[in-house]
Scaffold this motif. Structure first.
Motif, PDB file in Angstrom:
ATOM      1  N   ARG A   1      -8.059   3.112  11.195  1.00  0.00           N
ATOM      2  CA  ARG A   1      -7.786   4.367  10.490  1.00  0.00           C
ATOM      3  C   ARG A   1      -6.495   4.281   9.674  1.00  0.00           C
ATOM      4  O   ARG A   1      -6.437   4.746   8.536  1.00  0.00           O
ATOM      5  CB  ARG A   1      -7.705   5.520  11.485  1.00  0.00           C
ATOM      6  CG  ARG A   1      -8.987   5.780  12.269  1.00  0.00           C
ATOM      7  CD  ARG A   1     -10.043   6.566  11.465  1.00  0.00           C
ATOM      8  NE  ARG A   1     -10.582   5.880  10.302  1.00  0.00           N
ATOM      9  CZ  ARG A   1     -11.524   4.932  10.333  1.00  0.00           C
ATOM     10  NH1 ARG A   1     -12.037   4.541  11.487  1.00  0.00           N
ATOM     11  NH2 ARG A   1     -11.974   4.375   9.224  1.00  0.00           N
ATOM     12  N   LEU A   2      -5.467   3.677  10.230  1.00  0.00           N
ATOM     13  CA  LEU A   2      -4.206   3.540   9.498  1.00  0.00           C
ATOM     14  C   LEU A   2      -4.319   2.500   8.388  1.00  0.00           C
ATOM     15  O   LEU A   2      -3.739   2.664   7.309  1.00  0.00           O
ATOM     16  CB  LEU A   2      -3.079   3.165  10.454  1.00  0.00           C
ATOM     17  CG  LEU A   2      -2.649   4.243  11.458  1.00  0.00           C
ATOM     18  CD1 LEU A   2      -1.622   3.687  12.423  1.00  0.00           C
ATOM     19  CD2 LEU A   2      -2.097   5.473  10.744  1.00  0.00           C
ATOM     20  N   VAL A   3      -5.065   1.431   8.651  1.00  0.00           N
ATOM     21  CA  VAL A   3      -5.217   0.380   7.639  1.00  0.00           C
ATOM     22  C   VAL A   3      -5.987   0.898   6.427  1.00  0.00           C
ATOM     23  O   VAL A   3      -5.576   0.696   5.275  1.00  0.00           O
ATOM     24  CB  VAL A   3      -5.916  -0.849   8.252  1.00  0.00           C
ATOM     25  CG1 VAL A   3      -6.360  -1.822   7.159  1.00  0.00           C
ATOM     26  CG2 VAL A   3      -4.991  -1.544   9.241  1.00  0.00           C
ATOM     27  N   VAL A   4      -7.095   1.563   6.664  1.00  0.00           N
ATOM     28  CA  VAL A   4      -7.926   2.038   5.554  1.00  0.00           C
ATOM     29  C   VAL A   4      -7.166   3.062   4.708  1.00  0.00           C
ATOM     30  O   VAL A   4      -7.226   3.035   3.469  1.00  0.00           O
ATOM     31  CB  VAL A   4      -9.253   2.617   6.088  1.00  0.00           C
ATOM     32  CG1 VAL A   4     -10.024   3.340   4.995  1.00  0.00           C
ATOM     33  CG2 VAL A   4     -10.116   1.503   6.679  1.00  0.00           C
TER      34      VAL A   4
ATOM     35  N   MET B   1      -0.419  -1.312   8.063  1.00  0.00           N
ATOM     36  CA  MET B   1      -0.504   0.074   8.519  1.00  0.00           C
ATOM     37  C   MET B   1       0.662   0.927   8.027  1.00  0.00           C
ATOM     38  O   MET B   1       0.686   2.140   8.250  1.00  0.00           O
ATOM     39  CB  MET B   1      -0.545   0.131  10.049  1.00  0.00           C
ATOM     40  CG  MET B   1      -1.786  -0.463  10.673  1.00  0.00           C
ATOM     41  SD  MET B   1      -1.938  -0.087  12.453  1.00  0.00           S
ATOM     42  CE  MET B   1      -0.822  -1.303  13.168  1.00  0.00           C
ATOM     43  N   GLY B   2       1.647   0.314   7.357  1.00  0.00           N
ATOM     44  CA  GLY B   2       2.901   0.991   7.063  1.00  0.00           C
ATOM     45  C   GLY B   2       2.804   2.277   6.267  1.00  0.00           C
ATOM     46  O   GLY B   2       3.343   3.309   6.692  1.00  0.00           O
TER      47      GLY B   2
ATOM     48  N   ILE C   1      10.307  -2.295   7.484  1.00  0.00           N
ATOM     49  CA  ILE C   1       9.274  -1.700   6.632  1.00  0.00           C
ATOM     50  C   ILE C   1       8.907  -0.293   7.083  1.00  0.00           C
ATOM     51  O   ILE C   1       8.781   0.629   6.275  1.00  0.00           O
ATOM     52  CB  ILE C   1       8.019  -2.602   6.615  1.00  0.00           C
ATOM     53  CG1 ILE C   1       8.272  -3.866   5.771  1.00  0.00           C
ATOM     54  CG2 ILE C   1       6.798  -1.849   6.105  1.00  0.00           C
ATOM     55  CD1 ILE C   1       8.413  -3.603   4.286  1.00  0.00           C
ATOM     56  N   ILE C   2       8.732  -0.101   8.393  1.00  0.00           N
ATOM     57  CA  ILE C   2       8.304   1.207   8.899  1.00  0.00           C
ATOM     58  C   ILE C   2       9.398   2.247   8.661  1.00  0.00           C
ATOM     59  O   ILE C   2       9.119   3.365   8.214  1.00  0.00           O
ATOM     60  CB  ILE C   2       7.934   1.113  10.390  1.00  0.00           C
ATOM     61  CG1 ILE C   2       6.753   0.143  10.587  1.00  0.00           C
ATOM     62  CG2 ILE C   2       7.588   2.492  10.938  1.00  0.00           C
ATOM     63  CD1 ILE C   2       5.489   0.505   9.840  1.00  0.00           C
ATOM     64  N   GLY C   3      10.644   1.897   8.937  1.00  0.00           N
ATOM     65  CA  GLY C   3      11.723   2.832   8.696  1.00  0.00           C
ATOM     66  C   GLY C   3      11.891   3.168   7.227  1.00  0.00           C
ATOM     67  O   GLY C   3      12.080   4.330   6.844  1.00  0.00           O
ATOM     68  N   LEU C   4      11.810   2.157   6.374  1.00  0.00           N
ATOM     69  CA  LEU C   4      11.981   2.368   4.934  1.00  0.00           C
ATOM     70  C   LEU C   4      10.853   3.226   4.360  1.00  0.00           C
ATOM     71  O   LEU C   4      11.093   4.149   3.565  1.00  0.00           O
ATOM     72  CB  LEU C   4      12.040   1.025   4.210  1.00  0.00           C
ATOM     73  CG  LEU C   4      13.236   0.124   4.542  1.00  0.00           C
ATOM     74  CD1 LEU C   4      13.064  -1.245   3.895  1.00  0.00           C
ATOM     75  CD2 LEU C   4      14.549   0.756   4.121  1.00  0.00           C
ATOM     76  N   MET C   5       9.619   2.923   4.760  1.00  0.00           N
ATOM     77  CA  MET C   5       8.490   3.705   4.245  1.00  0.00           C
ATOM     78  C   MET C   5       8.518   5.137   4.769  1.00  0.00           C
ATOM     79  O   MET C   5       8.185   6.081   4.044  1.00  0.00           O
ATOM     80  CB  MET C   5       7.174   3.025   4.601  1.00  0.00           C
ATOM     81  CG  MET C   5       6.896   1.765   3.805  1.00  0.00           C
ATOM     82  SD  MET C   5       5.213   1.148   4.091  1.00  0.00           S
ATOM     83  CE  MET C   5       5.138  -0.198   2.904  1.00  0.00           C
ATOM     84  N   THR C   6       8.909   5.294   6.038  1.00  0.00           N
ATOM     85  CA  THR C   6       9.009   6.644   6.596  1.00  0.00           C
ATOM     86  C   THR C   6      10.088   7.439   5.869  1.00  0.00           C
ATOM     87  O   THR C   6       9.893   8.609   5.513  1.00  0.00           O
ATOM     88  CB  THR C   6       9.307   6.583   8.103  1.00  0.00           C
ATOM     89  OG1 THR C   6       8.279   5.839   8.764  1.00  0.00           O
ATOM     90  CG2 THR C   6       9.372   7.980   8.710  1.00  0.00           C
ATOM     91  N   ALA C   7      11.236   6.812   5.629  1.00  0.00           N
ATOM     92  CA  ALA C   7      12.315   7.476   4.901  1.00  0.00           C
ATOM     93  C   ALA C   7      11.857   7.891   3.505  1.00  0.00           C
ATOM     94  O   ALA C   7      12.165   9.001   3.033  1.00  0.00           O
ATOM     95  CB  ALA C   7      13.523   6.549   4.807  1.00  0.00           C
TER      96      ALA C   7
END
Length: 366
Positions: free
Chosen positions: A64-67, A336-337, A14-20
Motif C-alpha cells: 500500500r505504501l509502495v504503490v 515507501m518514503g 530520507i524518512i525525516g526529510l520527506m516527512t518534514a
C-alpha cells in the motif's frame, strides 16, 4: 529570540526529510535534529530501487505504501530538481527479475496494482550468465540516486525555511505529564510543540534512552547491516536494473553500476568486510562477466531499520500526546518514503489519510 517550530523531527534521513517536506507543504514550521550529517546512514547507503524485492512475497501493508509512493515520485522528483537545482536522478529504467518460481503470484500482484509487466524474452539475457525461471520485465520501475535525492531534499527544505541542525546530540527529554515540552541537547534545551522520531535503525534505542519509563513500549526496530559495491562502468554497459535471486545490479545514468546487497545481523557495525566484498564480487562477475574489466571503486556498509515483517511504524504515540514515530522501513525506505511521509503528516495534522493507517500502528504486529 528564536521561535519554536510547530514540529521537530529527530533524524535526518530520507524518512525525516520527506516527512518534514510534507509538513512544510501544509504550512507547518519544522526543525530537523540530526546527530551526524543529514542522510548519511541507511539513506545514503542503499541502492535506490523503488520497488521491494519480490513485493508479492511481502505484506500488503508494504504494498500500500509502495504503490502510493510510485504515484508520488515523478512529481516529487521534478519539484525537487526545480526547487533545489539538484537532480535526484529519478530514472524509470525498468527492472528485470530473472527468477520467479512463484510467477502466478507475481503476475497477480502486478495486475492488482497496475504494474506493467511482461515475460522477459531471450533478448534480455545476452549479457547475463544465469538460468532464467519465468523471468519478468517491469518496464516502468524506477530508481533514484539516493545520495543525490538526500542532497536535493536538504537543499529544498533549506530553501523553504526549515531549520536543520546537524551534529546535534540529544541527551534527554523534558516530559511533563503526558507531553514533551523540551529536548535536551549538548548545547542546551530546545522547546518543542510536536515531536516526531524519524531516526531509522536507532529509533527504538533512542526511544528507550529518552523515555525510559516507557521503554517496554518502544518500537521494535533492530539494526540490519547491508553491504554494496560500486563499479566504474560505461553508460552503455547495463541499461536497466536486474534482480537475480536475492541480489541485484543497478546502473546509474553515468554508467556506474552498484552490486548489492548483504543482509546481516551485526548490531550497529558499519564496517565493510572482505568476506562480503568477495561474495558480492562473485555474484556480480558471475551474473555479468562483462563487468570484470571495470574498476571496483567503492565498497561500503549501512545499517537498515529492521522490523519483523518489514512494516514500518507510522503512528501518533498513544500515551504521549505530542509524540509521533515514522521509522522501521527496513530495506524499503526509499520505496515507501513519500507515502510514509504523507501518512505521518495526515495523522499529525488530522487530515483524512490517503493510506489506511491501521497496519502501521505502534500496537500492530510488525
Amino acid at each position: 529570540m528564536t521561535s519554536t517550530s510547530d514540529i521537530t523531527l529527530i533524524g535526518g534521513g530520507i524518512i525525516g526529510l520527506m516527512t518534514a517536506r510534507e509538513l512544510l507543504a501544509a504550512g507547518a514550521s519544522v526543525t530537523i535534529l540530526e546527530r551526524g550529517l543529514i542522510g548519511q546512514e541507511s539513506s545514503w547507503a542503499g541502492g535506490g530501487i523503488l520497488l521491494p524485492l519480490y513485493p508479492w512475497r511481502q505484506s500488503d501493508a508494504i504494498t500500500r505504501l509502495v504503490v502510493q509512493s510510485l504515484q508520488l515520485y515523478p512529481a516529487l522528483a521534478s519539484r525537487l530538481k526545480a526547487g533545489s537545482g539538484l537532480d535526484p536522478e529519478w530514472t524509470p529504467c525498468g527492472l528485470l527479475i530473472t527468477k520467479n518460481p512463484d510467477v502466478t503470484a507475481a503476475v497477480n500482484w502486478c495486475r492488482t496494482n497496475n504494474i506493467r509487466h511482461e515475460p522477459a524474452g531471450p533478448q534480455f539475457f545476452d549479457r547475463f550468465d544465469t538460468e532464467p525461471d519465468h523471468p519478468l520485465w517491469l518496464p516502468d520501475i524506477a530508481q533514484v540516486r539516493n545520495p543525490r535525492l538526500v542532497k536535493s531534499l536538504k537543499q529544498d527544505l533549506l530553501n523553504q525555511g526549515a531549520d536543520i541542525r546537524e551534529h546535534c546530540e540529544i541527551t534527554g527529554l523534558v516530559l511533563v505529564g503526558n507531553r514533551i515540552t523540551a529536548i535536551k541537547t549538548a548545547s542546551g534545551h530546545l522547546p518543542v510543540r510536536q515531536l516526531v522520531l524519524t531516526a531509522g535503525a536507532w529509533t527504538g534505542r533512542l526511544f528507550r534512552q529518552l523515555i525510559p519509563e516507557l521503554s517496554a513500549a518502544a518500537p521494535s526496530i533492530a539494526p540490519v547491516k547491508g553491504q554494496m559495491l560500486l563499479f566504474e562502468a560505461r553508460p552503455d554497459t547495463l541499461p536497466y536494473m536486474v534482480l537475480d535471486g536475492d541480489q541485484y545490479l543497478i546502473p546509474r545514468r553515468d554508467g556506474r553500476i552498484l552490486a548489492g546487497s548483504t543482509v546481516e545481523r551485526a548490531d550497529f557495525d558499519k564496517n565493510p568486510s572482505p568476506e562480503a566484498r568477495e561474495r558480492l564480487l562473485e555474484f556480480a562477475f558471475r551474473l555479468m562477466p562483462s563487468l570484470k574489466p571495470f574498476p571496483l571503486i567503492h565498497h561500503w556498509a549501512g545499517v537498515r531499520p529492521g522490523t519483523e515483517h518489514g512494516i514500518p511504524y507510522i503512528d501518533r504515540h498513544p500515551d504521549i500526546v505530542n509524540l509521533s514515530i515514522n521509522a522501521g522501513h527496513f530495506r524499503n525506505g526509499l520505496a515507501m518514503g513519500p507515502a510514509s511521509a504523507q501518512l505521518m503528516a495526515d495523522l499529525i495534522l488530522n487530515r483524512p489519510p490517503k493510506v489506511d493507517p491501521e497496519p502501521y500502528r505502534l500496537s500492530s504486529p510488525h
